[in-house]
Design a protein around this motif. Structure first.
Motif, PDB file in Angstrom:
ATOM      1  N   GLY A 109      44.286  25.050  38.386  1.00 37.25           N
ATOM      2  CA  GLY A 109      44.280  26.221  39.256  1.00 37.25           C
ATOM      3  C   GLY A 109      43.052  27.095  39.115  1.00 37.25           C
ATOM      4  O   GLY A 109      43.138  28.323  39.270  1.00 37.25           O
ATOM      5  N   LYS A 110      41.883  26.509  38.841  1.00 32.41           N
ATOM      6  CA  LYS A 110      40.675  27.314  38.653  1.00 32.41           C
ATOM      7  C   LYS A 110      40.304  28.090  39.915  1.00 32.41           C
ATOM      8  O   LYS A 110      39.790  29.206  39.837  1.00 32.41           O
ATOM      9  CB  LYS A 110      39.510  26.428  38.226  1.00 32.41           C
ATOM     10  N   LEU A 111      40.543  27.486  41.074  1.00 32.12           N
ATOM     11  CA  LEU A 111      40.209  28.166  42.325  1.00 32.12           C
ATOM     12  C   LEU A 111      41.020  29.448  42.484  1.00 32.12           C
ATOM     13  O   LEU A 111      40.488  30.495  42.881  1.00 32.12           O
ATOM     14  CB  LEU A 111      40.451  27.220  43.506  1.00 32.12           C
ATOM     15  N   ILE A 113      42.377  31.166  40.020  1.00 31.68           N
ATOM     16  CA  ILE A 113      41.942  32.091  38.973  1.00 31.68           C
ATOM     17  C   ILE A 113      40.685  32.837  39.401  1.00 31.68           C
ATOM     18  O   ILE A 113      40.592  34.067  39.301  1.00 31.68           O
ATOM     19  CB  ILE A 113      41.698  31.326  37.659  1.00 31.68           C
ATOM     20  N   ARG A 114      39.711  32.099  39.913  1.00 30.41           N
ATOM     21  CA  ARG A 114      38.467  32.739  40.355  1.00 30.41           C
ATOM     22  C   ARG A 114      38.710  33.661  41.544  1.00 30.41           C
ATOM     23  O   ARG A 114      38.088  34.724  41.658  1.00 30.41           O
ATOM     24  CB  ARG A 114      37.433  31.666  40.716  1.00 30.41           C
ATOM     25  N   ALA A 115      39.613  33.275  42.431  1.00 30.86           N
ATOM     26  CA  ALA A 115      39.918  34.123  43.590  1.00 30.86           C
ATOM     27  C   ALA A 115      40.539  35.446  43.149  1.00 30.86           C
ATOM     28  O   ALA A 115      40.195  36.509  43.679  1.00 30.86           O
ATOM     29  CB  ALA A 115      40.851  33.387  44.546  1.00 30.86           C
ATOM     30  N   VAL A 116      41.429  35.390  42.172  1.00 28.16           N
ATOM     31  CA  VAL A 116      42.063  36.617  41.684  1.00 28.16           C
ATOM     32  C   VAL A 116      41.038  37.503  40.985  1.00 28.16           C
ATOM     33  O   VAL A 116      41.043  38.736  41.148  1.00 28.16           O
ATOM     34  CB  VAL A 116      43.230  36.271  40.736  1.00 28.16           C
ATOM     35  N   ILE A 117      40.142  36.901  40.206  1.00 31.41           N
ATOM     36  CA  ILE A 117      39.097  37.680  39.529  1.00 31.41           C
ATOM     37  C   ILE A 117      38.207  38.380  40.550  1.00 31.41           C
ATOM     38  O   ILE A 117      37.865  39.563  40.404  1.00 31.41           O
ATOM     39  CB  ILE A 117      38.254  36.773  38.617  1.00 31.41           C
ATOM     40  N   VAL A 118      37.824  37.656  41.603  1.00 27.83           N
ATOM     41  CA  VAL A 118      37.005  38.259  42.655  1.00 27.83           C
ATOM     42  C   VAL A 118      37.771  39.378  43.347  1.00 27.83           C
ATOM     43  O   VAL A 118      37.206  40.431  43.671  1.00 27.83           O
ATOM     44  CB  VAL A 118      36.561  37.187  43.671  1.00 27.83           C
ATOM     45  N   LEU A 119      39.069  39.177  43.568  1.00 31.07           N
ATOM     46  CA  LEU A 119      39.897  40.203  44.195  1.00 31.07           C
ATOM     47  C   LEU A 119      39.916  41.482  43.371  1.00 31.07           C
ATOM     48  O   LEU A 119      39.762  42.593  43.906  1.00 31.07           O
ATOM     49  CB  LEU A 119      41.323  39.676  44.380  1.00 31.07           C
ATOM     50  N   THR A 120      40.080  41.347  42.063  1.00 31.03           N
ATOM     51  CA  THR A 120      40.081  42.529  41.205  1.00 31.03           C
ATOM     52  C   THR A 120      38.694  43.164  41.119  1.00 31.03           C
ATOM     53  O   THR A 120      38.571  44.370  40.902  1.00 31.03           O
ATOM     54  CB  THR A 120      40.555  42.172  39.791  1.00 31.03           C
ATOM     55  N   ASP A 559      29.752  31.313  46.473  1.00 28.81           N
ATOM     56  CA  ASP A 559      30.729  31.414  45.401  1.00 28.81           C
ATOM     57  C   ASP A 559      30.601  32.786  44.754  1.00 28.81           C
ATOM     58  O   ASP A 559      29.867  33.652  45.238  1.00 28.81           O
ATOM     59  CB  ASP A 559      30.564  30.298  44.373  1.00 28.81           C
ATOM     60  N   GLU A 560      31.299  32.983  43.638  1.00 27.24           N
ATOM     61  CA  GLU A 560      31.326  34.315  43.037  1.00 27.24           C
ATOM     62  C   GLU A 560      29.985  34.763  42.478  1.00 27.24           C
ATOM     63  O   GLU A 560      29.788  35.951  42.204  1.00 27.24           O
ATOM     64  CB  GLU A 560      32.389  34.386  41.933  1.00 27.24           C
ATOM     65  N   ASP A 561      29.027  33.844  42.344  1.00 22.49           N
ATOM     66  CA  ASP A 561      27.709  34.232  41.842  1.00 22.49           C
ATOM     67  C   ASP A 561      26.994  35.203  42.772  1.00 22.49           C
ATOM     68  O   ASP A 561      26.115  35.957  42.339  1.00 22.49           O
ATOM     69  CB  ASP A 561      26.829  32.993  41.642  1.00 22.49           C
ATOM     70  N   VAL A 562      27.364  35.205  44.052  1.00 20.41           N
ATOM     71  CA  VAL A 562      26.712  36.091  45.002  1.00 20.41           C
ATOM     72  C   VAL A 562      27.042  37.555  44.715  1.00 20.41           C
ATOM     73  O   VAL A 562      26.324  38.459  45.137  1.00 20.41           O
ATOM     74  CB  VAL A 562      27.133  35.730  46.447  1.00 20.41           C
ATOM     75  N   LEU A 563      28.106  37.808  43.960  1.00 18.00           N
ATOM     76  CA  LEU A 563      28.502  39.179  43.646  1.00 18.00           C
ATOM     77  C   LEU A 563      27.646  39.786  42.549  1.00 18.00           C
ATOM     78  O   LEU A 563      27.686  40.997  42.332  1.00 18.00           O
ATOM     79  CB  LEU A 563      29.971  39.216  43.209  1.00 18.00           C
ATOM     80  N   LEU A 564      26.873  38.968  41.820  1.00 15.74           N
ATOM     81  CA  LEU A 564      26.127  39.459  40.667  1.00 15.74           C
ATOM     82  C   LEU A 564      24.820  40.107  41.081  1.00 15.74           C
ATOM     83  O   LEU A 564      24.105  39.589  41.895  1.00 15.74           O
ATOM     84  CB  LEU A 564      25.862  38.300  39.696  1.00 15.74           C
TER      85      LEU A 564
END
Length: 564
Positions: A109-111, A113-120, A559-564
């Motif tokens: 379920g890594k996808l 997990i990462r989605a929830v982290i991005v949501l928070t 992916d979530e790297d764009v948030l950094l």
């Protein structure tokens, strides 16, 4: 007497005057914008801190002497340092193993997990503060459940609540930064350490950790600065605990009841100085600990099983569940019947139909975020081109200026704008214009960075060919360059829109009765004890913040790297 030059002597050359070109105008306009919207407000802030009544016996620095000698002020500064360091340490203790387990191990379920982290990560920070009141307040749901089984937790108000909430808010920073840093480590490093007989913990400590120190230190900086400059969370659950941002806000808004703009400005200067010093210290440390390395084969996912996998999975999902619990609480409680601060178990949608200022605050948020984002996209494209294509001292200066908003806390920028633009001759206080300008300069780095990053990977042959064919530089930029960097512009626009929509610290200083945004409305409803209305507005605000990120990931393949 006439001097005759030899026939083959070179003709005297005239010194050409520099021509005014399209990009010369862009450079000049860029400097003007940064001077007017960044340097001038900060300069006004510093000048205001020395604007108190002076006499022969009182020096210009007396206000700063008072700040560091009067317990009321310096104890608040100490409290902020202790709180921020504690939140930073706890975020690293939890976030680092979370990122390592998700990145390195075969956890299911890594996808998700990462989605929830991005949501928070993209949800408004102070929403977690009042949702924990619903969970662990005096009559909180979770507190009652735990009390039924004999478990008693400390009060959510004060030190315990602030450290808990700020740490949970900092975990996404650590997760994203560490996950990104781990991608820069080559597998050969780990293989060499294992071949030398190092155990799993020793491999992480001696081989991997030294290589990702810049990323870890950046995460620590982000958590520290965010916690140190946060106003909303301490205002909601801090009770009587004095922290620095609350003093800044109270001194500024209480001008008519005994407050002092001079003291508020001086406090803001100190807050700004702490943020800048932390940034410089982190950059110096990261540069000393940075190792140039080429990644040919990124770290592979390790397949673990048995008890190790069970423990890693349990740890990851426990942390993600606790981090996401406040958002779930806000969304669920928005569909429950409420009477002021009491939320019942009856399902209803009346809250969305009767929320008094939901639609006006939503309209303001959408309008301000859209206009500010459009300004950021247009200006960010031009500035990003200048910083990426021109290797001059002026371009380097612009690049440095474009990163300065990162170091300015929202409360400080709000007060600086209020001092500079709210009064004569512009009188923009409480208007949409001052909010949009503040959002524009505060979030401009997102567009500049995404544009310059893409341009640095693109060649200049097409642009040079266009100019050689007689097309003006401005038209070349519009017809050739802009279409090529459209993905970067869209990425920066969506990220800018999402962060502007949830902006609070600057807004709470600058808004007026007709320019209330959703973030301010949530804050006001919580202070009034209307938790039902706060949940309704908060849920809509979460949705507004999340939609651009979903588009960013799905439509643009980011992916979530764009948030950094």
């Amino acid at each position: 007497m006439t001097t005759v030059l030899p026939r083959d002597a070179p003709a005297p050359t005239r010194r050409r005057r520099p021509r005014f070109t399209f990009w010369t105008g862009v450079t000049a306009a860029t400097i003007l914008v940064f001077v007017v919207l960044l340097l001038l407000p900060l300069f006004s802030l510093v000048i205001s801190s020395f604007a108190g009544k002076q006499s022969d016996d009182v020096s210009l620095w007396q206000v700063y002497v008072t700040l560091f000698t009067k317990p009321y002020y310096y104890k608040a500064l100490i409290n902020s340092f202790v709180l921020s360091i504690a939140a930073m340490a706890l975020s690293l203790i939890i976030g680092f193993p979370l990122a390592y387990c998700v990145t390195r191990f075969n956890i299911a379920g890594k996808l998700i997990i990462r989605a929830v982290i991005v949501l928070t990560f993209v949800s408004p920070p102070f929403i977690g503060a009042y949702s924990w009141i619903l969970l662990l307040g005096e009559s909180g749901v979770l507190r009652r459940w735990l009390a039924a089984v004999g478990v008693t937790l400390p009060p959510i108000y004060g030190w315990f609540g602030l450290i808990l909430v700020l740490s949970l808010q900092g975990i996404p920073f650590v997760f994203l930064m560490v996950s990104s840093a781990l991608k820069t480590v080559d597998q050969s490093i780990e293989d060499a350490a294992i071949n030398l007989g190092r155990g799993p913990i020793a491999v992480i400590r001696t081989a991997i950790l030294p290589l990702i120190v810049p990323g870890v230190s950046t995460a620590a900086l982000l958590v520290f600065v965010t916690a140190f400059s946060d106003f909303g969370t301490p205002a909601i659950i801090g009770q009587n605990l004095r922290v620095f941002p609350r003093l800044v806000y109270n001194e500024f808004v209480n001008e008519t009841t005994g407050g002092n703009f001079t003291v508020a400005s001086a406090l803001s200067v100190v807050l700004l100085a702490v943020s800048i010093c932390a940034l410089l210290a982190q950059r110096g440390y990261a540069e000393r600990r940075s190792y140039g390395q080429e990644v040919l084969r990124p770290l592979a996912v390790q397949r673990i099983g048995g008890v190790r996998r069970l423990l890693a999975t349990a740890f990851v999902y426990a942390v993600v569940f606790v981090a996401a619990l406040p958002i779930v609480t806000v969304v669920v409680s928005s569909f429950l019947e409420s009477k002021h601060s009491v939320i019942t178990g009856n399902f209803t949608i009346e809250g969305y139909l009767q929320a008094p200022r939901l639609w006006s605050s939503l309209l303001n948020t959408l309008m301000f975020a859209t206009v500010a984002t459009l300004l950021c996209v247009v200006f960010g494209a031009l500035v990003g081109y200048v910083t990426a294509r021109f290797r001059t001292r002026l371009a380097s200066f612009i690049d440095l200026m474009s990163m300065m908003p990162y170091a300015v806390p929202g409360v400080v920028l709000g007060i600086a704008f209020a001092l500079c633009f709210a009064g004569a001759p512009l009188f923009l206080g409480g208007t949409a214009a001052i909010l949009i300008l503040a959002y524009f300069v505060r979030r401009l780095p997102y567009s500049i960075r995404s544009t310059s990053a893409m341009l640095s990977q693109m060649g200049t042959q097409t642009e040079e060919a266009s100019i050689n064919l007689g097309v003006a530089p401005g038209k070349t930029f519009l017809r050739i360059t802009v279409p090529m960097m459209t993905p970067a512009l869209m990425s920066g626009a969506l990220l800018t829109w999402a962060t502007v929509a949830r902006e609070f610290n600057a807004t709470v200083i600058l808004y007026g009765s007709r320019t209330t945004t959703m973030s301010v409305e949530v804050f006001r409803e919580v202070l009034y004890g209307n938790f039902g209305n706060a949940s309704v507005v908060g849920t809509v605000l979460i949705a507004v913040s999340i939609v651009p990120i979903v588009i960013l990931f799905k439509a643009l393949g980011k992916d979530e790297d764009v948030l950094l």
